[in-house]
Structures are given as C-alpha cells and as structure tokens.
Design a protein around this motif. Structure first.
Motif, PDB file in Angstrom:
ATOM      1  N   VAL A  73       0.486  -5.527  12.360  1.00 19.60           N
ATOM      2  CA  VAL A  73      -0.322  -5.347  13.560  1.00 19.60           C
ATOM      3  C   VAL A  73      -1.773  -5.693  13.226  1.00 19.60           C
ATOM      4  O   VAL A  73      -2.428  -4.992  12.445  1.00 19.60           O
ATOM      5  CB  VAL A  73      -0.218  -3.905  14.086  1.00 19.60           C
ATOM      6  CG1 VAL A  73      -1.131  -3.714  15.309  1.00 19.60           C
ATOM      7  CG2 VAL A  73       1.227  -3.579  14.454  1.00 19.60           C
ATOM      8  N   ILE A  74      -2.250  -6.782  13.807  1.00 19.60           N
ATOM      9  CA  ILE A  74      -3.628  -7.208  13.605  1.00 19.60           C
ATOM     10  C   ILE A  74      -4.486  -6.596  14.704  1.00 19.60           C
ATOM     11  O   ILE A  74      -4.223  -6.784  15.896  1.00 19.60           O
ATOM     12  CB  ILE A  74      -3.742  -8.741  13.642  1.00 19.60           C
ATOM     13  CG1 ILE A  74      -3.007  -9.362  12.444  1.00 19.60           C
ATOM     14  CG2 ILE A  74      -5.200  -9.183  13.660  1.00 19.60           C
ATOM     15  CD1 ILE A  74      -2.997 -10.881  12.445  1.00 19.60           C
ATOM     16  N   SER A  75      -5.506  -5.843  14.293  1.00 19.00           N
ATOM     17  CA  SER A  75      -6.428  -5.246  15.259  1.00 19.00           C
ATOM     18  C   SER A  75      -7.848  -5.470  14.784  1.00 19.00           C
ATOM     19  O   SER A  75      -8.099  -5.729  13.598  1.00 19.00           O
ATOM     20  CB  SER A  75      -6.135  -3.755  15.451  1.00 19.00           C
ATOM     21  OG  SER A  75      -6.159  -3.060  14.216  1.00 19.00           O
ATOM     22  N   LYS A  76      -8.779  -5.361  15.687  1.00 20.50           N
ATOM     23  CA  LYS A  76     -10.173  -5.737  15.416  1.00 20.50           C
ATOM     24  C   LYS A  76     -10.777  -4.947  14.256  1.00 20.50           C
ATOM     25  O   LYS A  76     -11.529  -5.491  13.448  1.00 20.50           O
ATOM     26  CB  LYS A  76     -11.003  -5.544  16.684  1.00 20.50           C
ATOM     27  CG  LYS A  76     -12.436  -6.042  16.596  1.00 20.50           C
ATOM     28  CD  LYS A  76     -13.108  -5.884  17.953  1.00 20.50           C
ATOM     29  CE  LYS A  76     -14.549  -6.357  17.920  1.00 20.50           C
ATOM     30  NZ  LYS A  76     -15.182  -6.210  19.260  1.00 20.50           N
ATOM     31  N   GLY A  77     -10.440  -3.673  14.145  1.00 22.35           N
ATOM     32  CA  GLY A  77     -11.033  -2.836  13.117  1.00 22.35           C
ATOM     33  C   GLY A  77     -10.094  -2.511  11.969  1.00 22.35           C
ATOM     34  O   GLY A  77     -10.323  -1.534  11.253  1.00 22.35           O
ATOM     35  N   MET A  78      -9.081  -3.330  11.749  1.00 20.08           N
ATOM     36  CA  MET A  78      -8.082  -2.996  10.723  1.00 20.08           C
ATOM     37  C   MET A  78      -8.639  -3.131   9.309  1.00 20.08           C
ATOM     38  O   MET A  78      -8.196  -2.451   8.392  1.00 20.08           O
ATOM     39  CB  MET A  78      -6.842  -3.891  10.859  1.00 20.08           C
ATOM     40  CG  MET A  78      -7.047  -5.326  10.470  1.00 20.08           C
ATOM     41  SD  MET A  78      -5.493  -6.268  10.476  1.00 20.08           S
ATOM     42  CE  MET A  78      -6.075  -7.832   9.796  1.00 20.08           C
ATOM     43  N   ARG A  79      -9.618  -4.005   9.143  1.00 19.72           N
ATOM     44  CA  ARG A  79     -10.164  -4.262   7.812  1.00 19.72           C
ATOM     45  C   ARG A  79     -11.504  -3.556   7.659  1.00 19.72           C
ATOM     46  O   ARG A  79     -12.421  -3.780   8.456  1.00 19.72           O
ATOM     47  CB  ARG A  79     -10.333  -5.760   7.601  1.00 19.72           C
ATOM     48  CG  ARG A  79     -10.710  -6.149   6.185  1.00 19.72           C
ATOM     49  CD  ARG A  79     -10.899  -7.659   6.077  1.00 19.72           C
ATOM     50  NE  ARG A  79     -11.151  -8.072   4.702  1.00 19.72           N
ATOM     51  CZ  ARG A  79     -11.615  -9.272   4.367  1.00 19.72           C
ATOM     52  NH1 ARG A  79     -11.864 -10.167   5.314  1.00 19.72           N
ATOM     53  NH2 ARG A  79     -11.814  -9.575   3.104  1.00 19.72           N
ATOM     54  N   GLU A  80     -11.626  -2.724   6.647  1.00 18.76           N
ATOM     55  CA  GLU A  80     -12.871  -2.019   6.388  1.00 18.76           C
ATOM     56  C   GLU A  80     -13.810  -2.932   5.617  1.00 18.76           C
ATOM     57  O   GLU A  80     -13.572  -3.256   4.456  1.00 18.76           O
ATOM     58  CB  GLU A  80     -12.614  -0.736   5.601  1.00 18.76           C
ATOM     59  CG  GLU A  80     -11.816   0.306   6.372  1.00 18.76           C
ATOM     60  CD  GLU A  80     -11.675   1.603   5.599  1.00 18.76           C
ATOM     61  OE1 GLU A  80     -12.711   2.100   5.093  1.00 18.76           O
ATOM     62  OE2 GLU A  80     -10.550   2.098   5.487  1.00 18.76           O
ATOM     63  N   ILE A  81     -14.891  -3.348   6.277  1.00 21.19           N
ATOM     64  CA  ILE A  81     -15.844  -4.258   5.674  1.00 21.19           C
ATOM     65  C   ILE A  81     -16.539  -3.559   4.506  1.00 21.19           C
ATOM     66  O   ILE A  81     -16.955  -2.406   4.594  1.00 21.19           O
ATOM     67  CB  ILE A  81     -16.890  -4.726   6.705  1.00 21.19           C
ATOM     68  CG1 ILE A  81     -16.178  -5.352   7.920  1.00 21.19           C
ATOM     69  CG2 ILE A  81     -17.860  -5.715   6.077  1.00 21.19           C
ATOM     70  CD1 ILE A  81     -15.316  -6.534   7.567  1.00 21.19           C
ATOM     71  N   GLY A  82     -16.681  -4.264   3.379  1.00 20.01           N
ATOM     72  CA  GLY A  82     -17.332  -3.704   2.212  1.00 20.01           C
ATOM     73  C   GLY A  82     -16.390  -2.982   1.270  1.00 20.01           C
ATOM     74  O   GLY A  82     -16.804  -2.546   0.197  1.00 20.01           O
ATOM     75  N   VAL A  83     -15.111  -2.843   1.670  1.00 12.85           N
ATOM     76  CA  VAL A  83     -14.103  -2.205   0.829  1.00 12.85           C
ATOM     77  C   VAL A  83     -13.148  -3.288   0.337  1.00 12.85           C
ATOM     78  O   VAL A  83     -12.665  -4.104   1.118  1.00 12.85           O
ATOM     79  CB  VAL A  83     -13.315  -1.123   1.600  1.00 12.85           C
ATOM     80  CG1 VAL A  83     -12.268  -0.481   0.700  1.00 12.85           C
ATOM     81  CG2 VAL A  83     -14.267  -0.062   2.146  1.00 12.85           C
ATOM     82  N   ASP A  87      -8.193  -1.858  -2.327  1.00 11.95           N
ATOM     83  CA  ASP A  87      -8.427  -0.443  -2.053  1.00 11.95           C
ATOM     84  C   ASP A  87      -8.083  -0.070  -0.617  1.00 11.95           C
ATOM     85  O   ASP A  87      -8.426   1.023  -0.157  1.00 11.95           O
ATOM     86  CB  ASP A  87      -9.886  -0.078  -2.340  1.00 11.95           C
ATOM     87  CG  ASP A  87     -10.206  -0.142  -3.823  1.00 11.95           C
ATOM     88  OD1 ASP A  87      -9.299   0.133  -4.639  1.00 11.95           O
ATOM     89  OD2 ASP A  87     -11.348  -0.478  -4.172  1.00 11.95           O
ATOM     90  N   GLN A  88      -7.421  -0.990   0.093  1.00 14.11           N
ATOM     91  CA  GLN A  88      -6.996  -0.722   1.460  1.00 14.11           C
ATOM     92  C   GLN A  88      -5.472  -0.789   1.534  1.00 14.11           C
ATOM     93  O   GLN A  88      -4.814  -1.429   0.731  1.00 14.11           O
ATOM     94  CB  GLN A  88      -7.662  -1.703   2.432  1.00 14.11           C
ATOM     95  CG  GLN A  88      -9.184  -1.583   2.411  1.00 14.11           C
ATOM     96  CD  GLN A  88      -9.866  -2.416   3.475  1.00 14.11           C
ATOM     97  OE1 GLN A  88      -9.593  -2.291   4.670  1.00 14.11           O
ATOM     98  NE2 GLN A  88     -10.787  -3.280   3.049  1.00 14.11           N
ATOM     99  N   TRP A  89      -4.953  -0.145   2.539  1.00 14.59           N
ATOM    100  CA  TRP A  89      -3.518   0.100   2.647  1.00 14.59           C
ATOM    101  C   TRP A  89      -2.694  -1.123   3.013  1.00 14.59           C
ATOM    102  O   TRP A  89      -1.694  -1.458   2.388  1.00 14.59           O
ATOM    103  CB  TRP A  89      -3.313   1.214   3.664  1.00 14.59           C
ATOM    104  CG  TRP A  89      -1.951   1.327   4.234  1.00 14.59           C
ATOM    105  CD1 TRP A  89      -1.547   1.002   5.496  1.00 14.59           C
ATOM    106  CD2 TRP A  89      -0.786   1.827   3.571  1.00 14.59           C
ATOM    107  NE1 TRP A  89      -0.223   1.254   5.654  1.00 14.59           N
ATOM    108  CE2 TRP A  89       0.265   1.758   4.492  1.00 14.59           C
ATOM    109  CE3 TRP A  89      -0.533   2.307   2.295  1.00 14.59           C
ATOM    110  CZ2 TRP A  89       1.557   2.169   4.164  1.00 14.59           C
ATOM    111  CZ3 TRP A  89       0.748   2.707   1.974  1.00 14.59           C
ATOM    112  CH2 TRP A  89       1.768   2.644   2.905  1.00 14.59           C
TER     113      TRP A  89
END
Length: 213
Positions: A73-83, A87-89
C-alpha cells in the motif's frame, strides 16, 4: 500486505471523519474476502512498525512463507523522511516477500507483488502518479519511494519503449511490482491480482532487487 499503519495523509473514506492507511486495509480485507482470497496481514490493532531484523522475521515468517501475493500500500506519508530505509518497517516486508527462503527444508517462492496507490488527503494521486496529456502516459515519482520499491519498478530486462516528445515511454508490464490506484483496484480486484501473478510467472524477464539497502 505491507503498509504504513498510522499514515493519515490519505483521503477520508466515505462515512469516516478521520481515516488512516489502516482503514483502507480494512476495506481491502473486505474486498479480498468477498473475492475468496485469504488475507494474511496484521490483525486490527497489530502495529509492528517498531520491530526490525530478527523481530520482523519472527513476526512475518508464518504469514509470508506460504503466501503467494503481497500487496504493497503506497501512501503519501508511508516513508519517514530522514530515517534510513533499513530502520523502517515496509522495506523489510517487501524484501522478505521477494526472497526465496528456507524453513524445515522447504523453500518459499518469490511472491507476486501488487502496489496499491492511495489518494492523499486532498483526494489526489499526484504525489506519486501524474498524467502526461501530450503523450497520454503516466509519470511515476519513484524517488518518493523506498529504494527496494523503486528498484523493482521499470526493471524489465528488455523494456518495451518508444519516444514521445523527448520522453521515454514504457509500455506493457514494465515493472515487477505492478502499480494500480485504489479506484482501479476496487473496480477490478481479481484482474489486478491476475496481472501481478502473470508478471511473477514471467519473473526471469525482470531484474528483481531483494535486499534492503
């Protein structure tokens, strides 16, 4: 199923005052059940986003090992910028879905992959998909994605392309991870899954990236 559980940068679903990506997954579960597909994602209230490495695999191995299709599921805020991606799920779950893994002497196969793009809080897909009216084509903002997602799009070994007004236009099934919008998926769930499975059955035609970097 992989998604950013609490992403609220999505369009509110009908009848809901506040929606997150998880609410779309609940709707998707209903669609899958009605179409006789078995859902093997997280249960309601189960958020594994703080886990990584061995913890993630312990949580996922039973669900992924005998699955055949993974929905991203691609959503606008799925990726935490700067992380970092590692380190993301979501990148880990995508990686495990693509790898051939062994358990008790039995090997799993690379899953078919289908990406579902959700509308943002303004009802737009423009953060990822934009229309090119001159060439009647779709532009993909792959730089907004996790690298493992980006690397599995436009990754056909011998792409089918043509030039339009100085732009390279890809045709056919040009990505191992096939993308559809939420609206398209709702209208033809089985058809979308069939395309992902067809691509998987022709996986040798794609340069598949299976690692998180």
């Amino acid at each position: 199923m992989t998604y950013k559980y609490g992403d609220s940068l999505v369009q509110n679903l009908p009848g809901q005052y506040f929606s997150t990506a998880r609410n779309y997954v609940d709707e998707l579960y209903t669609l899958l059940k009605a179409d006789d597909h078995i859902y093997k994602g997280e249960n309601d209230g189960e958020d594994l986003s703080d886990f990584k490495d061995e913890q993630i695999w312990d949580s996922l191995k039973d669900k992924i090992f005998d699955s055949s299709v993974t929905l991203v599921v691609i959503s606008k805020g799925m990726r935490e910028i700067g992380v970092k991606d590692e380190d993301q799920w979501m990148p880990w779950e995508i990686s495990y879905s693509l790898k051939e893994l062994s358990r008790n002497g039995i090997y799993s196969k690379t899953n078919a992959m289908l990406a579902v793009v959700l509308p943002d809080e303004n009802g737009s897909y423009g953060y990822f998909l934009t229309h090119n009216p001159v060439c009647n084509s779709t532009n993909y903002n792959t730089d907004s994605l996790f690298r493992i997602l980006k690397n599995n799009m436009f990754n056909r070994v011998t792409p089918q392309t043509h030039d339009c007004n100085g732009n390279v236009i890809h045709t056919g099934w040009f990505s191992y991870i096939h993308c559809v919008t939420w609206q398209v998926l709702k209208n033809n769930l089985s058809g979308c899954i069939d395309i992902a499975v067809e691509i998987k059955n022709n996986s040798s035609a794609y340069k598949i990236c299976k690692v998180v970097d």
